[in-house]
Design a protein around this motif. Structure first.
Motif, PDB file in Angstrom:
ATOM      1  N   UNK A   1       0.841  -1.198   0.000  1.00  0.00           N
ATOM      2  CA  UNK A   1       0.000   0.000   0.000  1.00  0.00           C
ATOM      3  C   UNK A   1       0.883   1.258   0.000  1.00  0.00           C
ATOM      4  N   UNK A   2       1.452   1.564  -1.161  1.00  0.00           N
ATOM      5  CA  UNK A   2       2.359   2.709  -1.270  1.00  0.00           C
ATOM      6  C   UNK A   2       1.639   4.008  -0.902  1.00  0.00           C
ATOM      7  N   UNK A   3       0.401   4.137  -1.354  1.00  0.00           N
ATOM      8  CA  UNK A   3      -0.350   5.367  -1.040  1.00  0.00           C
ATOM      9  C   UNK A   3      -0.475   5.548   0.474  1.00  0.00           C
ATOM     10  N   UNK A   4      -0.712   4.451   1.160  1.00  0.00           N
ATOM     11  CA  UNK A   4      -0.831   4.507   2.614  1.00  0.00           C
ATOM     12  C   UNK A   4       0.475   4.932   3.271  1.00  0.00           C
ATOM     13  N   UNK A   5       1.584   4.369   2.777  1.00  0.00           N
ATOM     14  CA  UNK A   5       2.897   4.737   3.315  1.00  0.00           C
ATOM     15  C   UNK A   5       3.161   6.221   3.082  1.00  0.00           C
ATOM     16  N   UNK A   6       2.852   6.698   1.880  1.00  0.00           N
ATOM     17  CA  UNK A   6       3.089   8.103   1.560  1.00  0.00           C
ATOM     18  C   UNK A   6       2.187   9.024   2.379  1.00  0.00           C
ATOM     19  N   UNK A   7       0.954   8.586   2.581  1.00  0.00           N
ATOM     20  CA  UNK A   7       0.031   9.369   3.392  1.00  0.00           C
ATOM     21  C   UNK A   7       0.560   9.487   4.819  1.00  0.00           C
ATOM     22  N   UNK A   8       1.066   8.371   5.359  1.00  0.00           N
ATOM     23  CA  UNK A   8       1.626   8.370   6.714  1.00  0.00           C
ATOM     24  C   UNK A   8       2.897   9.228   6.777  1.00  0.00           C
ATOM     25  N   UNK A   9       3.642   9.226   5.683  1.00  0.00           N
ATOM     26  CA  UNK A   9       4.854  10.055   5.607  1.00  0.00           C
ATOM     27  C   UNK A   9       4.473  11.540   5.653  1.00  0.00           C
ATOM     28  N   UNK A  10       3.462  11.923   4.875  1.00  0.00           N
ATOM     29  CA  UNK A  10       3.028  13.332   4.884  1.00  0.00           C
ATOM     30  C   UNK A  10       2.501  13.730   6.263  1.00  0.00           C
ATOM     31  N   UNK A  11       1.752  12.824   6.884  1.00  0.00           N
ATOM     32  CA  UNK A  11       1.243  13.088   8.235  1.00  0.00           C
ATOM     33  C   UNK A  11       2.397  13.310   9.206  1.00  0.00           C
ATOM     34  N   UNK A  12       3.427  12.472   9.094  1.00  0.00           N
ATOM     35  CA  UNK A  12       4.563  12.548  10.008  1.00  0.00           C
ATOM     36  C   UNK A  12       5.334  13.859   9.816  1.00  0.00           C
ATOM     37  N   UNK A  13       5.494  14.262   8.567  1.00  0.00           N
ATOM     38  CA  UNK A  13       6.160  15.549   8.291  1.00  0.00           C
ATOM     39  C   UNK A  13       5.353  16.688   8.918  1.00  0.00           C
ATOM     40  N   UNK A  14       4.039  16.648   8.756  1.00  0.00           N
ATOM     41  CA  UNK A  14       3.184  17.697   9.327  1.00  0.00           C
ATOM     42  C   UNK A  14       3.265  17.694  10.851  1.00  0.00           C
ATOM     43  N   UNK A  15       3.253  16.507  11.423  1.00  0.00           N
ATOM     44  CA  UNK A  15       3.277  16.353  12.884  1.00  0.00           C
ATOM     45  C   UNK A  15       4.562  16.956  13.467  1.00  0.00           C
ATOM     46  N   UNK A  16       5.676  16.613  12.830  1.00  0.00           N
ATOM     47  CA  UNK A  16       6.988  17.065  13.303  1.00  0.00           C
ATOM     48  C   UNK A  16       7.129  18.584  13.162  1.00  0.00           C
ATOM     49  N   UNK A  17       6.668  19.107  12.040  1.00  0.00           N
ATOM     50  CA  UNK A  17       6.841  20.552  11.834  1.00  0.00           C
ATOM     51  C   UNK A  17       5.864  21.342  12.704  1.00  0.00           C
ATOM     52  N   UNK A  18       4.636  20.840  12.892  1.00  0.00           N
ATOM     53  CA  UNK A  18       3.698  21.503  13.800  1.00  0.00           C
ATOM     54  C   UNK A  18       4.275  21.613  15.207  1.00  0.00           C
ATOM     55  N   UNK A  19       4.950  20.559  15.630  1.00  0.00           N
ATOM     56  CA  UNK A  19       5.521  20.542  16.983  1.00  0.00           C
ATOM     57  C   UNK A  19       6.875  21.245  17.046  1.00  0.00           C
ATOM     58  N   UNK A  20       7.290  21.764  15.901  1.00  0.00           N
ATOM     59  CA  UNK A  20       8.628  22.391  15.828  1.00  0.00           C
ATOM     60  C   UNK A  20       9.715  21.459  16.366  1.00  0.00           C
ATOM     61  N   UNK A  21       9.579  20.230  15.970  1.00  0.00           N
ATOM     62  CA  UNK A  21      10.583  19.228  16.362  1.00  0.00           C
ATOM     63  C   UNK A  21      11.605  19.169  15.222  1.00  0.00           C
ATOM     64  N   UNK A  22      12.475  20.159  15.213  1.00  0.00           N
ATOM     65  CA  UNK A  22      13.291  20.404  14.030  1.00  0.00           C
ATOM     66  C   UNK A  22      14.578  19.584  13.981  1.00  0.00           C
ATOM     67  N   UNK A  23      14.841  18.797  15.032  1.00  0.00           N
ATOM     68  CA  UNK A  23      16.040  17.943  14.988  1.00  0.00           C
ATOM     69  C   UNK A  23      15.725  16.588  14.362  1.00  0.00           C
TER      70      UNK A  23
END
Lengths: 245, 245
Positions: free
Chosen positions: B205-227
């Protein structure tokens, strides 16, 4: 008598944080300052909106403080890596911005073809030199490239990144790597469907990019070129040609 | 009287060179030695064929010299990075192999959950500690993890990698990063469609993996977890669940 206005930075886009999609910092949350204007015209340029002067009306002339205010707003004041890209950011007055950001704990990575050397390269944290292979239609001035290396001194991490579309590009990358064995090398498959500048979210041939990526991995491993790192443009896989992500 | 037979290494797969698809060495040409057997049973394990003892008939008991001969054949004798993965490679006798490879200029990166410490961790070039988040169904023994860190000493580059499927995993990753601020941290979106061990090329399920990847990028940047660095499994994007690439 008024003081001379400090040099302004021509900015095409200022966005983030999102992850760096390419090269040595791939995956790292980053704010992008994409400057407008370039001394090159690569045939497959994927940022023509920041290169071609037909789009200069979209560029903003910003002072260092203007840029800094915007970076601070986007990052919420939390230090992170700032990518200076373009266009060719080396033709902009960025030395003051780098000093300003360092005061607050931010880092700076600059990406340039290596055609224009600036003394403030030595103040960077990361310098990505990306000489353009034959498919670009450009000719590399290796003296200018050497001047960029000298300008950077020993301070930043300096790496080389080469976009590869075909065998001629691959041969160019091998020769460049042989010329600069001290520089970590990143290879990146080319994107045959760069966004037209009028369309910030044009469709993209992902299958073609992936096919070229697989070819590049096979090429590198067949040649036992084990120092080269092969990485796609991750943002293109995630978001296509969409801008601002 | 015969000398004791040197300890043998249980090998599930030995393949490459292909690029490393994950984490700190992403994109680097690598030969993979995937060992058989694991002290964990993660619910979403993507290498069950190297974990579950039902598949042990496929594992080969190899001497260090056997493994070394095969690595040399695959790499054509040109030094490169060798990934020691599994299963949990920490339960195998790999110290001699590392010494053998270093003599010839090869490098070694070991990937383990950090449940078993070995004194030869200090001989590695890269140690990837990958503690398993709640979605795995496993419980982390942080004392064992600390022992792995101590065993590695100051010699290898030590990084942490956490697979993230959901919010609970994300919270776990944040806590792990807070516990070990000195370790560079890589986050990796989980793959909900790991290959069934009987099928080495199952759909994914590549689409699912990519969707989870986009979510993770959003999660990290929202939290300003920049390391934190966020990277997908590149080999999965390129080749799906196919083995040996």
């Amino acid at each position: 008598m008024t003081a001379a206005r400090p040099a302004e930075i021509r900015v095409s886009e200022l966005f983030g944080p999102t992850i760096q999609g390419e090269g040595v910092l791939i995956g790292l949350p980053t704010v992008f300052v994409r400057t407008g204007g370039c001394d090159y015209r690569c045939s497959w340029c994927d940022s023509l909106h920041a290169v071609d002067s037909r789009y200069r009306e979209e560029w903003r002339a910003m002072s260092t403080e203007d840029v800094w205010r915007e970076v601070t707003r986007l990052s919420g004041g939390t230090p992170l890596m700032i990518s200076l890209s373009g266009g060719n950011p080396a033709i902009q007055p960025l030395g003051e911005l780098i000093g300003r950001g360092h005061e607050e704990g931010y880092g700076f990575a600059l990406e340039t073809q290596g055609s224009v050397a600036r003394d403030w390269f030595a103040d960077l944290d990361v310098l990505v030199l990306s000489p353009k292979p034959p498919s670009s239609g450009m000719e590399t001035d290796w003296d200018a490239f050497d001047a960029c290396l000298r300008a950077s001194g020993d301070k930043p991490l300096v790496v080389m990144k080469v976009v590869v579309f075909d065998e001629a590009d691959y041969a160019y990358a091998r020769a460049a790597a042989a010329r600069y064995p001290q520089l970590p090398l990143y290879l990146q498959p080319g994107n045959h469907t760069p966004p037209p500048p009028e369309d910030s979210d044009a469709p993209i041939d992902i299958d073609g990019v992936m096919e070229r990526m697989r070819w590049l991995v096979a090429r590198v491993t067949e040649d036992r070129w084990f120092e080269a790192r092969v990485l796609p443009q991750l943002h293109v896989l995630l978001w296509g040609n969409k801008r601002g992500v």
